[in-house]
Design a protein around this motif. Structure first.
Motif, PDB file in Angstrom:
ATOM      1  N   ALA A  25       0.832  -1.211   0.000  1.00 51.60           N
ATOM      2  CA  ALA A  25       0.000   0.000   0.000  1.00 51.60           C
ATOM      3  C   ALA A  25       0.861   1.254   0.000  1.00 51.60           C
ATOM      4  O   ALA A  25       0.509   2.262  -0.642  1.00 51.60           O
ATOM      5  CB  ALA A  25      -0.932  -0.005   1.213  1.00 51.60           C
ATOM      6  N   ALA A  26       1.974   1.207   0.682  1.00 49.83           N
ATOM      7  CA  ALA A  26       2.868   2.372   0.749  1.00 49.83           C
ATOM      8  C   ALA A  26       3.485   2.689  -0.602  1.00 49.83           C
ATOM      9  O   ALA A  26       3.902   3.829  -0.846  1.00 49.83           O
ATOM     10  CB  ALA A  26       3.954   2.130   1.789  1.00 49.83           C
ATOM     11  N   ARG A  27       3.554   1.686  -1.473  1.00 51.81           N
ATOM     12  CA  ARG A  27       4.136   1.909  -2.810  1.00 51.81           C
ATOM     13  C   ARG A  27       3.106   2.472  -3.797  1.00 51.81           C
ATOM     14  O   ARG A  27       3.467   2.913  -4.889  1.00 51.81           O
ATOM     15  CB  ARG A  27       4.715   0.599  -3.365  1.00 51.81           C
ATOM     16  CG  ARG A  27       5.938   0.098  -2.598  1.00 51.81           C
ATOM     17  CD  ARG A  27       6.627  -1.037  -3.348  1.00 51.81           C
ATOM     18  NE  ARG A  27       5.827  -2.245  -3.375  1.00 51.81           N
ATOM     19  CZ  ARG A  27       5.860  -3.205  -2.456  1.00 51.81           C
ATOM     20  NH1 ARG A  27       6.658  -3.076  -1.393  1.00 51.81           N
ATOM     21  NH2 ARG A  27       5.115  -4.283  -2.570  1.00 51.81           N
ATOM     22  N   VAL A  28       1.840   2.434  -3.445  1.00 55.85           N
ATOM     23  CA  VAL A  28       0.790   2.963  -4.326  1.00 55.85           C
ATOM     24  C   VAL A  28       0.860   4.489  -4.300  1.00 55.85           C
ATOM     25  O   VAL A  28       0.911   5.111  -3.241  1.00 55.85           O
ATOM     26  CB  VAL A  28      -0.600   2.492  -3.871  1.00 55.85           C
ATOM     27  CG1 VAL A  28      -1.691   3.125  -4.716  1.00 55.85           C
ATOM     28  CG2 VAL A  28      -0.694   0.970  -3.936  1.00 55.85           C
ATOM     29  N   ASN A  29       0.856   5.093  -5.490  1.00 55.76           N
ATOM     30  CA  ASN A  29       0.888   6.553  -5.566  1.00 55.76           C
ATOM     31  C   ASN A  29      -0.154   7.063  -6.556  1.00 55.76           C
ATOM     32  O   ASN A  29      -0.945   6.287  -7.101  1.00 55.76           O
ATOM     33  CB  ASN A  29       2.293   7.042  -5.934  1.00 55.76           C
ATOM     34  CG  ASN A  29       2.775   6.485  -7.266  1.00 55.76           C
ATOM     35  OD1 ASN A  29       2.014   6.400  -8.232  1.00 55.76           O
ATOM     36  ND2 ASN A  29       4.042   6.094  -7.327  1.00 55.76           N
ATOM     37  N   ALA A  30      -0.123   8.352  -6.816  1.00 57.41           N
ATOM     38  CA  ALA A  30      -1.144   8.979  -7.661  1.00 57.41           C
ATOM     39  C   ALA A  30      -1.176   8.404  -9.066  1.00 57.41           C
ATOM     40  O   ALA A  30      -2.237   8.357  -9.702  1.00 57.41           O
ATOM     41  CB  ALA A  30      -0.915  10.488  -7.713  1.00 57.41           C
ATOM     42  N   ASP A  31      -0.034   7.953  -9.567  1.00 51.93           N
ATOM     43  CA  ASP A  31       0.033   7.441 -10.939  1.00 51.93           C
ATOM     44  C   ASP A  31      -0.268   5.947 -11.052  1.00 51.93           C
ATOM     45  O   ASP A  31      -0.338   5.415 -12.165  1.00 51.93           O
ATOM     46  CB  ASP A  31       1.420   7.713 -11.528  1.00 51.93           C
ATOM     47  CG  ASP A  31       1.694   9.202 -11.674  1.00 51.93           C
ATOM     48  OD1 ASP A  31       0.737   9.945 -11.955  1.00 51.93           O
ATOM     49  OD2 ASP A  31       2.853   9.621 -11.489  1.00 51.93           O
ATOM     50  N   THR A  32      -0.443   5.271  -9.930  1.00 50.29           N
ATOM     51  CA  THR A  32      -0.736   3.837  -9.955  1.00 50.29           C
ATOM     52  C   THR A  32      -2.084   3.591 -10.643  1.00 50.29           C
ATOM     53  O   THR A  32      -3.066   4.272 -10.353  1.00 50.29           O
ATOM     54  CB  THR A  32      -0.777   3.263  -8.528  1.00 50.29           C
ATOM     55  OG1 THR A  32       0.483   3.490  -7.889  1.00 50.29           O
ATOM     56  CG2 THR A  32      -1.077   1.770  -8.555  1.00 50.29           C
TER      57      THR A  32
END
Length: 621
Positions: A211-218
């Protein structure tokens, strides 16, 4: 005028208009968009911490009672499912952008849990129209979608209705998850897992690390267009699109931040209206979603009514046909009407124009049960725009009016054949189509504006703050053989409204011809009411019945009297006794008519409309 309405906090954002020398105009709100999170499940975590015992989602069980999940329970189950998804391997590959999740079944609590779990750990998923698996006979659109997706997992609530589709289009090594399977698991060759296994999985630190690796561009999800102009295209929905669009919505409808919304909603999640706007509105603002298994049909509307006996929505979303059926039933059921209006702050429609007599009836009901009108709102958007791009104000809301751009969205108006073609740019616009660079490149202009294909018209160009009216699809417009342009969208809306309630939809013919004709898809239920002892007649008999013909002869004459020239003068009409066909691409799963497909598939009827000696089915002016 506003004194007639219940007070509601809807923001009025001033706009600026930039006019260029070539006639192009840029319109945007002066107010900036507020802050928003990078991923939609951050909102789930927020509300699980802040209001753990509030209902997040509920669905009626087969025994009649509501099965509710609180925010705390929802987050716990999302984490468990997410762990199981992280552990899945297909040919050694984990689930992800190369191997997304395909969801074949419709709205359900389990569908929501799987989708939230996937987005929480950065696995794209795609909710696919149920019609492509259960109504289509050749699985053509489903096969196209599955081939494009290359899913690593398929989910369905009840496996039984989807076995044939899975066997026809899904590779045998792709695992399948279902809630109910009975003996159906023996009918598929794919590896099978019961949904209960996912819920029983113990979440580890890997879930929050992902979840911490998920960002706006995911990539959050892939929504397929309805295929009204060909095979469906996979619209990429990023986390930024989902979150920014919700901030845009609450930036207009500020009241959702003051009182968490309660929705009872049937709109399908494979569409952006139900799946993005409505579901995410609940999650973003800490509201409660009651899943309605009803539909806007004479039979299924009773499921909706039973649900409305229990749940009082604060916002109600529907399509025009749904509101038409609701009006009739609310008049007949005062107890349901009392409940329905008791907490209602706003109604909203999209998908087509709302007939004025239906709108007036809803206003009358609202006044009867509350003393004031409840605002009926609408706007303009598309799968590619998140969806919300423009919203109306309470003052200007009317059928055909689409309002002004949301904060964070700007529109460009391009002069095109006497109209203003609209293009959209902003934080909630898709970056493109899934695995289709060619269509992606064609979708945007040189400044990065998405080419929506629609046209708009100022309500009053000297007062741009009043907003815009929908002015049809640019691609549908055509010329008569005299060179006269025909605005199909406006004409179509006029005919449907004038002929209400007998016309469900229609197709306009006349390209390169000397006059206009229409092919009408009738509302058979209302058409039958024109004929006594109608049970003995087939639909074809009803469409050709003298009483029905008499009504349409009067209607076509009235429309001719109101016409201003050949661009809106309809000289001939045919009532179609065969509904639009999904497999023939005449209609999308959400009910939108593909004009070109109907004209091509029913070329014999077109020729009849323009014959020197038309058949008896043609009604002439």
């Amino acid at each position: 005028m506003l004194a007639d309405f219940h007070p509601i906090n809807i923001a009025n954002h001033p706009v600026e208009v930039i006019k260029r020398a070539d006639g192009t105009q840029i319109i945007r709100t002066i107010d900036a968009l507020g802050e928003y999170p990078e991923r939609i499940t951050a909102c789930l975590e927020q509300w699980a911490a802040k209001t753990p015992d509030r209902v997040c989602v509920a669905q009626r069980h087969v025994d009649g009672h509501w099965v509710e999940l609180t925010y705390a329970e929802t987050l716990k189950q999302v984490r468990a499912i997410a762990q199981w998804l992280l552990d899945v391997r297909v040919d050694g590959q984990p689930l992800g952008t190369e191997r997304p999740i395909a969801i074949l079944s419709g709205n359900s609590t389990e569908h929501l849990l799987v989708s939230l779990a996937a987005m929480h750990v950065g696995i794209p998923y795609s909710p696919i129209s149920v019609a492509y698996s259960t109504i289509s006979t050749d699985f053509g659109k489903l096969r196209h979608i599955i081939d494009l997706l290359t899913p690593g997992l398929v989910f369905a609530d009840n496996l039984g209705p989807f076995c044939d589709a899975i066997n026809a289009v899904v590779a045998n090594n792709v695992p399948v998850v279902a809630v109910e399977s009975a003996h159906a698991r023996e009918d598929i060759k794919n590896p099978f897992t019961d949904f209960s296994t996912l819920l029983a999985t113990e979440a580890t630190a890997a879930v929050e690390e992902a979840a911490a690796r998920v960002n706006a561009d995911t990539v959050a999800k892939l929504l397929f267009t309805s295929g009204s102009t060909g095979m469906p295209k996979g619209v990429i929905n990023t986390q930024q699109m989902l979150c920014a669009n919700q901030e845009m919505i609450s930036g207009f409808y500020a009241f959702v931040k003051e009182k968490p919304p309660v929705l009872i909603d049937w709109l399908p999640w494979n569409h952006t209206f139900g799946g993005n706007q409505n579901v995410n509105m609940v999650i973003y603002n800490g509201g409660s979603l009651y899943i309605d298994q009803g539909k806007p049909t004479p039979k299924a509307i009773h499921t909706t009514l039973a649900n409305l006996r229990d749940v009082a929505p604060t916002i109600y979303f529907n399509v025009p046909k749904g509101y038409e059926l609701m009006v009739h039933e609310l008049k007949q059921n005062p107890d349901i009407a009392t409940k329905f209006f008791s907490q209602l702050q706003m109604m909203f429609f999209a998908g087509a124009g709302l007939a004025q007599h239906v709108w007036d009836a809803l206003d009358e009901l609202a006044i009867q049960y509350t003393g004031k009108k409840v605002p009926m709102m609408t706007g303009l958007g598309a799968t590619e725009t998140g969806p919300a791009a423009l919203f109306t104000s309470v003052e200007e809301s009317a059928s055909g009016v689409v309002g002004l751009p949301t904060p964070g969205t700007e529109i460009k108006l391009i002069p095109n054949a006497g109209k203003l073609e609209v293009r959209v740019r902003g934080l909630a616009i898709t970056p493109g189509y899934w695995r289709d660079a060619e269509k992606t490149a064609k979708a945007y202009d040189e400044e990065g504006f998405y080419c929506l294909g629609d046209a708009l018209k100022y309500l009053d160009e000297s007062q741009p703050q009043r907003g815009f009216r929908f002015d049809g699809r640019v691609s549908e417009d055509f010329k008569l053989d005299t060179g006269t342009w025909v605005s199909v969208g406006g004409l179509r809306q006029f005919v449907i409204h004038h002929c209400a309630p007998y016309v469900q939809d229609l197709v306009v013919a006349g390209r390169d011809r000397s006059y206009l004709s229409v092919m009408v898809f009738p509302d058979m239920a209302h058409l039958r009411q024109l004929v006594q002892n109608n049970a003995q007649y087939t639909d074809a008999d009803i469409c050709r019945h003298p009483h029905v013909r008499e009504v349409f002869e009067r209607l076509i004459s009235e429309m001719a009297s109101a016409s201003t020239g050949s661009s809106n003068l309809i000289k001939r009409l045919v009532i179609l006794d065969q509904p639009a066909r999904l497999d023939a691409h005449e209609i999308t799963d959400k009910g939108s008519i593909n004009q070109n497909a109907v004209l091509t598939n029913r070329a014999d009827i077109v020729e009849d409309l323009y014959s020197a000696q038309p058949s008896e089915r043609v009604i002439s002016l």
